[in-house]
Design a protein around this motif. Sequence first.
Motif, PDB file in Angstrom:
ATOM      1  N   ARG A  19       0.830  -1.214   0.000  1.00  0.00           N
ATOM      2  CA  ARG A  19       0.000   0.000   0.000  1.00  0.00           C
ATOM      3  C   ARG A  19       0.859   1.255   0.000  1.00  0.00           C
ATOM      4  O   ARG A  19       2.060   1.207   0.280  1.00  0.00           O
ATOM      5  N   GLY A  22       5.034   2.490  -0.569  1.00  0.00           N
ATOM      6  CA  GLY A  22       5.696   1.252  -0.988  1.00  0.00           C
ATOM      7  C   GLY A  22       5.105   0.707  -2.281  1.00  0.00           C
ATOM      8  O   GLY A  22       5.840   0.231  -3.161  1.00  0.00           O
ATOM      9  N   ARG A  43      -2.534  -7.243   4.494  1.00  0.00           N
ATOM     10  CA  ARG A  43      -3.351  -6.908   3.320  1.00  0.00           C
ATOM     11  C   ARG A  43      -2.879  -7.642   2.058  1.00  0.00           C
ATOM     12  O   ARG A  43      -2.383  -7.047   1.111  1.00  0.00           O
ATOM     13  N   LYS A 162      11.552   7.860  13.712  1.00  0.00           N
ATOM     14  CA  LYS A 162      12.051   8.217  12.377  1.00  0.00           C
ATOM     15  C   LYS A 162      13.416   8.916  12.463  1.00  0.00           C
ATOM     16  O   LYS A 162      14.246   8.767  11.566  1.00  0.00           O
TER      17      LYS A 162
END
Length: 249
Positions: A19, A22, A43, A162
């Motif tokens: 999704r 990516g 998913r 991050k």
Amino acid sequence: MSASSSLSSKVALVVGGSRGIGAAAARKLASMGAQVAVTYKTRRDAADEVVSDITEAGGKAAAFEADIVQAPAIDSLLQAVSARFGGIDILVNSAGIAPYRPLGSMDAAFVREIMDANVVGTVLLTQAAVPLMTSPGGRIVHFSSRLATSPIPTSSVYAASKAAVSALVHAFSKELGPKGITINAVAPGVIETDMTAAIIQERGRAIRSTTPLGRIGQPDDIAGIVAFLASPDSDWITGRTILADGGLS
Ligand SMILES: NC(=O)c1ccc[n+]([C@@H]2O[C@H](COP(=O)([O-])OP(=O)(O)OC[C@H]3O[C@@H](n4cnc5c(N)ncnc54)[C@H](OP(=O)(O)O)[C@@H]3O)[C@@H](O)[C@H]2O)c1
């Protein structure tokens, strides 16, 4: 060499390719000739759709399941991809989670969940991929965020995770440079994906009006940067975090 064939004969593993950013990166790398392994955590339907799009366009791709918080799952993934495609030239790690909470309502489980997916996963994936990667010539791209250097209220733990990714790619570049493998991160501003649907609903107008380029970023805005960092054109860049936020910061 034309841009469309500049990754032909390369194998790209796009973790979190089912999704968002990516998926766009997987499609872009395939359009440049790479064979692409697309991973998902839950998913499968979304990963299968990306694989179908690539194969219908004449490319080669396959979907693989892996939760990057689990070391055995990462090892199985790397072995399966390597067995299927005969090695790995490019690792793109777009898997990540971004829950926000104010300081007063967070607990250790909240912090650990984010750090596991965004930091532990980054380390384990890099560690497992390197021995299977082309050396010299391998390429690794992880995801930091604009928030690592410009955090907003309630984003603290995500921002810290991050910032850790940016520090990790910088530090790993010192160890991977002698192997001829580059490792970099992309730090997007807000990009329209499932991850940011609520933020855009709430603050989309303000984000657009304060972004010099005047719109919300799209996954394809980032896919080209990933493709550059995965290509031979970025040979001399390693350990860096590339900020891509439409000029917002
Ligand atoms: N969107 C933004 O504005 C933005 C800004 C800065 C940085 N980023 C970073 O860019 C990366 C991609 O973001 P995105 O917006 O594309 O996210 P997204 O649309 O929410 O997609 C997340 C992807 O990560 C996978 N994933 C999540 N947890 C996983 C786990 N434990 N193991 C394996 N896969 C896992 C998901 O798999 P399933 O499909 O199976 O759930 C999905 O493929 C993330 O690292 C994010 O932090 C995004």
